[in-house]
Design a protein around this motif. Structure first.
Motif, PDB file in Angstrom:
ATOM      1  N   ARG A   1      46.318  18.395 -14.206  1.00 27.47           N
ATOM      2  CA  ARG A   1      46.885  17.171 -14.655  1.00 27.47           C
ATOM      3  C   ARG A   1      46.266  15.999 -14.041  1.00 27.47           C
ATOM      4  NH1 ARG A   1      53.579  18.151 -13.913  1.00 27.47           N
ATOM      5  NH2 ARG A   1      53.401  20.322 -15.014  1.00 27.47           N
TER       6      ARG A   1
ATOM      7  N   ALA B   1      44.941  13.258 -11.920  1.00 25.70           N
ATOM      8  CA  ALA B   1      44.843  12.997 -10.392  1.00 25.70           C
ATOM      9  C   ALA B   1      45.570  11.792 -10.151  1.00 25.70           C
ATOM     10  CB  ALA B   1      43.228  13.085  -9.991  1.00 25.70           C
ATOM     11  N   PRO B   2      46.068  11.892  -8.771  1.00 25.05           N
ATOM     12  CA  PRO B   2      46.860  10.664  -8.547  1.00 25.05           C
ATOM     13  C   PRO B   2      45.922   9.434  -8.316  1.00 25.05           C
ATOM     14  CG  PRO B   2      47.386  12.654  -7.096  1.00 25.05           C
ATOM     15  CD  PRO B   2      46.225  13.006  -7.713  1.00 25.05           C
TER      16      PRO B   2
ATOM     17  N   ARG C   1      58.373  12.564  -5.468  1.00 26.87           N
ATOM     18  CA  ARG C   1      57.975  12.351  -6.654  1.00 26.87           C
ATOM     19  C   ARG C   1      59.100  11.721  -7.669  1.00 26.87           C
ATOM     20  NH1 ARG C   1      56.795  15.248 -11.718  1.00 26.87           N
ATOM     21  NH2 ARG C   1      55.102  14.440 -12.723  1.00 26.87           N
TER      22      ARG C   1
ATOM     23  N   ALA D   1      46.989  21.603  -7.031  1.00 24.74           N
ATOM     24  CA  ALA D   1      46.719  20.296  -6.010  1.00 24.74           C
ATOM     25  C   ALA D   1      45.452  20.896  -5.308  1.00 24.74           C
ATOM     26  CB  ALA D   1      47.961  20.256  -4.833  1.00 24.74           C
TER      27      ALA D   1
ATOM     28  N   HIS E   1      42.143  19.954  -6.567  1.00 24.66           N
ATOM     29  CA  HIS E   1      41.579  18.592  -6.670  1.00 24.66           C
ATOM     30  C   HIS E   1      41.192  18.409  -5.245  1.00 24.66           C
ATOM     31  CE1 HIS E   1      42.624  17.167 -10.609  1.00 24.66           C
ATOM     32  NE2 HIS E   1      43.463  17.850 -10.547  1.00 24.66           N
TER      33      HIS E   1
ATOM     34  N   TRP F   1      49.570  14.829  -2.502  1.00 25.15           N
ATOM     35  CA  TRP F   1      48.835  14.844  -4.058  1.00 25.15           C
ATOM     36  C   TRP F   1      50.035  15.272  -5.322  1.00 25.15           C
ATOM     37  CZ3 TRP F   1      48.214  17.581  -8.472  1.00 25.15           C
ATOM     38  CH2 TRP F   1      47.101  17.114  -9.290  1.00 25.15           C
TER      39      TRP F   1
ATOM     40  N   GLU G   1      51.365  12.921  -8.201  1.00 21.22           N
ATOM     41  CA  GLU G   1      50.820  13.401  -9.748  1.00 21.22           C
ATOM     42  C   GLU G   1      51.512  12.864 -10.599  1.00 21.22           C
ATOM     43  OE1 GLU G   1      49.787  17.777 -11.680  1.00 21.22           O
ATOM     44  OE2 GLU G   1      51.422  17.665 -10.277  1.00 21.22           O
TER      45      GLU G   1
END
Length: 500
Positions: free
Chosen positions: A10, A12-13, A45, A81, A84, A137, A141
């Protein structure tokens, strides 16, 4: 990195720039960093997406990652996670050591983890950095909200790697209490500059200054990305400590969380001689309360914590000059927290019946700080359950370094076997009533260690002493509530929007 790990990636932050940090709106509600993974990435989150400050617990993230991977990483979240993580080779080493496809046998012990020391081995540093990165992360997200990490000053040997891992994931805030976190601002500045980050370590009986450090360049080399310094909120109990930290720019935080005695987890001991009430809990008085007028006069933003879990209490904090509040209990009991479903059901049943009790236990924590413990059958709060547990210290996050007669450093914990603690120079009376918070809190989120002799670690649950807001939410939501429902409730008496 295995191709399967990148199939469902997905967005990335987002890592905020310095200008974005300076101009962003301060949250009214900070979701407290409760326990080991009680304030996990799912909870943080949800709060962050709703426009407030979601906070992960930065304690024992190495154990959390290692055990989630050994349990098969249901949903593939941690592997997503790790796909990434800036250093693919480091992430792959962690996966290769701990991931078990389909999960370990339910009765099989988890692999032992390397223990924290002042000179932590590289493998231990890597696991801690990757674990903290993954939790932050995942919390960040897919949205642009702010996320924080909560660390304990008492766990000094874990702090540099925990914060580096969080910064690699773009964490927006670092929160720290359970001590005097005067060294954290410089640690954040050093890491943001790509330099060695270090803090002093309290070594009992030593006159030599010792430090624990992490070197971002040595760990990640060319894979080290630019890092942004997060805002630092110091958790304090008194305005005098806030004034001390504010006085010197080198140790000045970006704001404060003023935590009153009823707050969950560890709390500062009362000032003066310790006195206990009829339940054996410390007695606090006017000297243990911060002067909010003096807090406001310091000029830095501050939030109130400890019995601020109702709309009226939030409004009261804002009227007193606070930006808002930090709340733990309402979020810890929400369906988005890391508590197991069975554990949450037991607590809500106790809340519903009026039998739920939270005691500030002055003996529970090996740190010597009072610690809030939920009284519940089948947990370590039960005297029989406590007595049945073999004393041992294997996770060891709360070990205290001490200087041996030959000048070398040893490590001891007041919850370890009494004869071992004595042999290391500890006092027998310091072991009385001490509980293994490390194993108990990890068990609370469904990752209890299974010993080779068949013993399974029991839970220990912490909440704040003020349950008024939780009772009101349960009346509104008899089957339990979500994090967003808790936010909507808290924001009723103040202006602003808590989200959907």
């Amino acid at each position: 990195m295995p191709a399967a790990l990148t199939d469902t990636l997905r967005r990335a932050p987002h890592a905020p720039s310095s200008a974005e940090r300076a101009n962003r709106t301060r949250p009214t509600v900070i979701q407290g960093g409760m326990g080991v993974a009680v304030s996990g990435w799912r909870l943080a989150r949800e709060v962050s997406r709703a426009g407030q400050l979601g906070v992960i617990s930065g304690t024992a993230m190495d154990a959390v990652l290692a055990r989630r991977l050994q349990d098969g990483d249901e949903g593939g979240h941690y592997r997503r996670a790790l796909a990434h993580f800036p250093s693919p080779a480091m992430a792959e080493r962690v996966l290769r050591r701990y991931f078990i496809e389909g999960g370990r046998h339910p009765d099989a012990p988890y692999k032992p983890l390397p223990k924290l020391t002042i000179d932590t081995a590289r493998a231990s540093q890597e696991l801690a950095v990757v674990g903290n990165f993954a939790e932050v992360w995942l919390a960040k997200e897919g949205h642009d909200g702010v996320v924080g990490t909560n660390c304990l000053e008492k766990i000094q040997m874990a702090t540099p790697t925990a914060i580096l891992g969080a910064m690699l994931a773009g964490v927006d805030y670092v929160l720290m209490g359970a001590g005097i976190p005067r060294e954290v601002p410089q640690l954040l500045r050093a890491l943001a500059a790509g330099e060695v980050g270090r803090i002093p370590v309290d070594v009992s009986g030593s006159t030599v200054h010792r430090f624990v450090e992490v070197d971002p360049v040595a760990l990640l080399g060319d894979d080290l990305p630019p890092l942004t310094r997060p805002d630092f909120l110091a958790i304090v109990s008194l305005d005098q400590l806030a004034s001390y930290l504010h006085r010197d720019p080198e140790i000045r935080p970006d704001g404060f969380i003023v935590e009153r005695p009823p707050a969950g987890g560890h709390s500062a001991p009362p000032r003066g001689r310790m006195q206990l009430d009829e339940r054996g809990a410390p007695v606090y008085g006017a000297r243990d309360e911060a002067d909010l007028g003096k807090m406001a006069a310091i000029g830095l933003p501050f939030w109130m914590a400890g019995a601020y879990g109702t709309p009226d209490q939030v409004a009261s904090a804002v009227r007193a000059g606070a930006v808002g509040v930090q709340v733990g209990t309402l979020f810890a009991l929400s369906s988005d927290s890391g508590l197991t479903r069975a554990g949450r059901t037991t607590i809500l049943d106790g809340l519903r019946s009026g039998e739920l009790a939270v005691r500030n236990d002055p003996r529970a924590s090996p740190t010597g700080f009072p610690f809030k413990v939920v009284s519940a059958e089948g947990t370590v709060s039960d005297d029989e359950v406590y007595a049945a547990r073999p004393r041992l210290c294997d996770l060891s996050y709360l070990r205290q370094p001490y200087e041996r007669a030959d000048g070398t450093v040893g490590y001891r914990c007041a919850a370890e076997p009494v004869h071992m603690f004595e042999k290391k120079g500890g006092s027998v009376e310091d072991t009385v009533g001490r509980k293994c918070l490390c194993n108990g809190l990890v068990a609370t989120v469904g990752m209890a260690q299974h010993r080779k002799d068949g013993y399974v670690e029991d839970r220990i649950v912490t909440l704040g002493e003020d349950l008024e807001g939780a009772r009101e939410l349960l009346a509104r939501h008899p089957d339990g509530w979500t994090a967003v429902q808790a936010l909507v409730y808290l924001m009723e008496a103040v202006s602003g929007d808590a989200g959907p």
